[in-house]
Design an enzyme around this catalytic site. Structure first.
Site, PDB file in Angstrom:
ATOM      1  N   ASP A   1      44.972  26.621  37.486  1.00  0.00           N
ATOM      2  CA  ASP A   1      45.600  25.561  36.701  1.00  0.00           C
ATOM      3  C   ASP A   1      46.582  26.149  35.685  1.00  0.00           C
ATOM      4  O   ASP A   1      46.292  27.152  35.027  1.00  0.00           O
ATOM      5  CB  ASP A   1      44.502  24.777  35.985  1.00  0.00           C
TER       6      ASP A   1
ATOM      7  N   ASP B   1      31.053   8.665  46.576  1.00  0.00           N
ATOM      8  CA  ASP B   1      29.888   8.589  45.691  1.00  0.00           C
ATOM      9  C   ASP B   1      28.629   8.541  46.548  1.00  0.00           C
ATOM     10  O   ASP B   1      28.544   7.746  47.486  1.00  0.00           O
ATOM     11  CB  ASP B   1      30.018   7.334  44.818  1.00  0.00           C
TER      12      ASP B   1
ATOM     13  N   ASP C   1      39.095  24.920  41.629  1.00  0.00           N
ATOM     14  CA  ASP C   1      40.070  24.922  40.551  1.00  0.00           C
ATOM     15  C   ASP C   1      39.588  25.896  39.473  1.00  0.00           C
ATOM     16  O   ASP C   1      38.442  25.817  39.024  1.00  0.00           O
ATOM     17  CB  ASP C   1      40.181  23.515  39.953  1.00  0.00           C
TER      18      ASP C   1
ATOM     19  N   GLU D   1      49.424  27.091  39.950  1.00  0.00           N
ATOM     20  CA  GLU D   1      50.165  25.905  39.536  1.00  0.00           C
ATOM     21  C   GLU D   1      51.235  26.339  38.543  1.00  0.00           C
ATOM     22  O   GLU D   1      50.933  26.808  37.449  1.00  0.00           O
ATOM     23  CB  GLU D   1      49.251  24.870  38.882  1.00  0.00           C
TER      24      GLU D   1
ATOM     25  N   HIS E   1      47.026  14.954  42.343  1.00  0.00           N
ATOM     26  CA  HIS E   1      46.338  14.070  41.402  1.00  0.00           C
ATOM     27  C   HIS E   1      47.161  13.811  40.148  1.00  0.00           C
ATOM     28  O   HIS E   1      46.789  12.973  39.325  1.00  0.00           O
ATOM     29  CB  HIS E   1      44.991  14.682  41.014  1.00  0.00           C
ATOM     30  N   ASP E   2      48.267  14.523  39.977  1.00  0.00           N
ATOM     31  CA  ASP E   2      49.117  14.373  38.792  1.00  0.00           C
ATOM     32  C   ASP E   2      50.413  13.617  39.061  1.00  0.00           C
ATOM     33  O   ASP E   2      51.191  13.408  38.138  1.00  0.00           O
ATOM     34  CB  ASP E   2      49.479  15.752  38.220  1.00  0.00           C
TER      35      ASP E   2
ATOM     36  N   ASP F   1      26.684   5.681  41.189  1.00  0.00           N
ATOM     37  CA  ASP F   1      27.157   5.552  39.807  1.00  0.00           C
ATOM     38  C   ASP F   1      28.645   5.260  39.722  1.00  0.00           C
ATOM     39  O   ASP F   1      29.228   5.233  38.642  1.00  0.00           O
ATOM     40  CB  ASP F   1      26.820   6.808  39.002  1.00  0.00           C
TER      41      ASP F   1
ATOM     42  N   ASP G   1      30.950  12.701  44.139  1.00  0.00           N
ATOM     43  CA  ASP G   1      30.136  13.878  43.840  1.00  0.00           C
ATOM     44  C   ASP G   1      30.111  14.835  45.035  1.00  0.00           C
ATOM     45  O   ASP G   1      30.707  14.563  46.084  1.00  0.00           O
ATOM     46  CB  ASP G   1      28.721  13.455  43.452  1.00  0.00           C
TER      47      ASP G   1
END
Length: 533
Positions: A205, A26, A103, A268, A330-331, A30, A34
């Site tokens: 994806d 970050d 992605d 994917e 990430h899954d 926030d 980013d």
């Protein structure tokens, strides 16, 4: 057969590093990562020894599924920055010799995308057929029995127009109709927009989801379904995924990418091995360069399972096609969460010494394990819709820990997800100074890989091994390397080939290791065999 490094594309020689932008760095306080934050950490990524970064979605989105519900495929979400910030990041990455992949999410959009807003206005809308709308079944229910990967029916009723629309994921993610040539043209333009901007390729994806069977027939019921599997497994996805027409579209993606030079397409695809191989395409109609190989995510962590898994994958590859391996994403639960801290080190050696392109996932190089997510901090819609089944992906998406300062140097504010409990010691700054840390092991393996043609492009051959161990050779020219992995908590014999000559220990996953005739419990060894350069 290609014999030199120069004959291989960059992605065949290289290593990909996946970044989940919300959780990397970050820069504006926030609590959400980013693009400026990623740019700030590029020197770390370059020093790690990888060749490319892949960013999970950064596009404008209501964030119902954290960026996989897109309202504009050709812009950047304000929470991540803007197009100028992206251009700076791309330029800075290229200046460090790093490629950058984006992605691409072609199966669906957000229900707030201008296309869907227009499509939803009426049955006569010019964009009605951009999405998949159908009348109710005779009983007034959904048009067929298809299920959403997020649980429940894959159909959502729209009272204003009296029809259902299809969504393979959340109802906020309506599926695009890829049988409509206008959709196809518009999404090809999306790829062209980013290629013109200079990106080096895309991870596509849910590629196998994009096209549905004509007539949308019911899927067959899954005879092995159990409630603990999640609702998406109630039926088998025979008609809702993996349709033959998808390969023509993949070939069009490939033709466009190839027209820009060495651009990479990664697909994917969660399918059995024979179906996965079809996504490489044919010599006349090539598909994606790398259909993601997720077998190491699902295989039992024992030699009796892994050895035939690796052999079957190698044997199934079409002529001239390049392998790849994935162990984290990430899954999926973290590697150290699935295997434990000791075997996570062995897994790192496996991933970085098999033949083919490895993809690393941020934080696995620190050995982040299981992260407890309190109920009030759960953010994953899959977990919120199907609580209690252990389907939550939040624990794989927690922030990177950079140092021991407040919020681990990730942010000046409370992060959007909690950090792992041992972040004060399991962080980049702490591990960088420890030669026995997981980070140091990854850096060592990546440096050896970069220096070794055998590891980057060499042949693979399985070797005889003691029970509970994997042993294989990588060879290029006169360079011969042997990898021996003990997947057990007990000592095992180290079996060297008869022609190995004098063997030199290059790396052990354990500290202060010496070369003998045995593998210590949970040990991986990388050896240079005699006769090598």
């Amino acid at each position: 057969m290609r014999l030199s490094l120069e004959d291989h594309a960059w992605w065949e020689r290289g290593v990909i590093y996946q970044i989940y932008p919300r959780s990397f760095q970050d820069s504006d306080g926030d609590g959400i990562g980013d693009l400026r934050g990623i740019e700030r950490r590029l020197d770390y990524i370059a020093a790690l020894g990888v060749d490319a970064i892949w960013l999970s979605p950064i596009f404008p989105s209501p964030m119902a599924d954290f960026g996989y519900d897109i309202t504009d495929h050709c812009d950047v979400a304000p929470v991540f920055g803007d197009l100028a910030a992206f251009d700076r990041l791309l330029c800075a990455a290229h200046a460090r010799g790093l490629k950058l992949l984006l992605d691409f999410v072609p199966n669906h959009s957000s229900d707030r995308h201008p296309w869907f807003i227009e499509s939803r206005k009426s049955r006569a809308s010019p964009k009605r057929d951009w999405y998949i709308w159908r009348d109710p079944a005779p009983d007034g229910g959904p048009p067929n029995n298809w299920t959403s990967d997020m649980g429940g029916s894959a159909w959502e009723f729209d009272a204003a127009t009296g029809q259902y629309y299809l969504h393979a994921f959340l109802k906020e993610q309506p599926d695009l109709n890829w049988r409509n040539p206008d959709v196809r043209s518009a999404m090809i333009d999306v790829l062209r927009f980013w290629l013109d901007r200079g990106v080096d390729g895309f991870r596509i994806d849910v590629l196998w989801h994009m096209v549905k069977a004509e007539g949308l027939p019911d899927n067959p019921v899954n005879p092995h379904y159990r409630p603990d599997m999640g609702e998406k497994y109630k039926v088998l996805q025979h008609h809702s995924t993996n349709q033959p027409d998808v390969h023509e579209i993949a070939a069009e993606f490939r033709s466009l990418a190839d027209s820009y030079g060495e651009r990479l397409l990664v697909g994917e695809i969660f399918l059995p091995l024979d179906a996965l191989m079809e996504y490489y395409g044919t010599p006349d109609a090539p598909g994606v360069h790398l259909p993601f190989n997720f077998q190491l995510l699902d295989a039992s962590w024992d030699a009796a399972s892994l050895a035939p898994t690796i052999a079957a994958y190698e044997a199934a590859l079409p002529p001239g096609c390049w392998p790849n391996w994935v162990m984290g994403s990430h899954d999926a639960p973290r590697i150290a969460d699935r295997l434990g801290a000791d075997q996570a080190r062995v897994a790192a050696m496996l991933l970085l010494t098999l033949r083919g392109t490895p993809t690393l996932y941020q934080g696995d190089e620190l050995g982040i394990g299981r992260v407890a997510i309190p109920p009030d901090r759960v953010r994953d819609p899959q977990d919120l819709r199907q609580p209690g089944l252990g389907l939550g992906r939040d624990r794989a998406r927690t922030p990177m820990a950079w140092d021991g300062s407040p919020h681990a140097g990730f942010s000046d504010f409370e992060p959007w997800l909690p950090l792992h409990e041992d972040w004060t010691v399991r962080n980049v700054a702490n591990q960088a100074g420890d030669p026995n840390s997981m980070l140091s092991l990854y850096r060592t393996l990546l440096a050896l890989r970069r220096a070794s043609p055998a590891l980057r492009i060499g042949e693979y051959a399985a070797l005889p091994a003691d029970s509970g161990t994997l042993c294989y050779q990588r060879r290029h020219g006169d360079e011969r390397l042997l990898i021996a992995l003990n997947l057990t908590g007990e000592p095992r014999r180290l079996i060297l080939p008869d022609d190995s000559g004098a063997a030199e220990l290059l790396v052990s996953t354990l500290p202060d290791a010496t070369l003998g005739d045995a593998l210590a419990p949970n040990e991986g060894l990388l050896l240079r065999l005699g006769g090598a350069r």
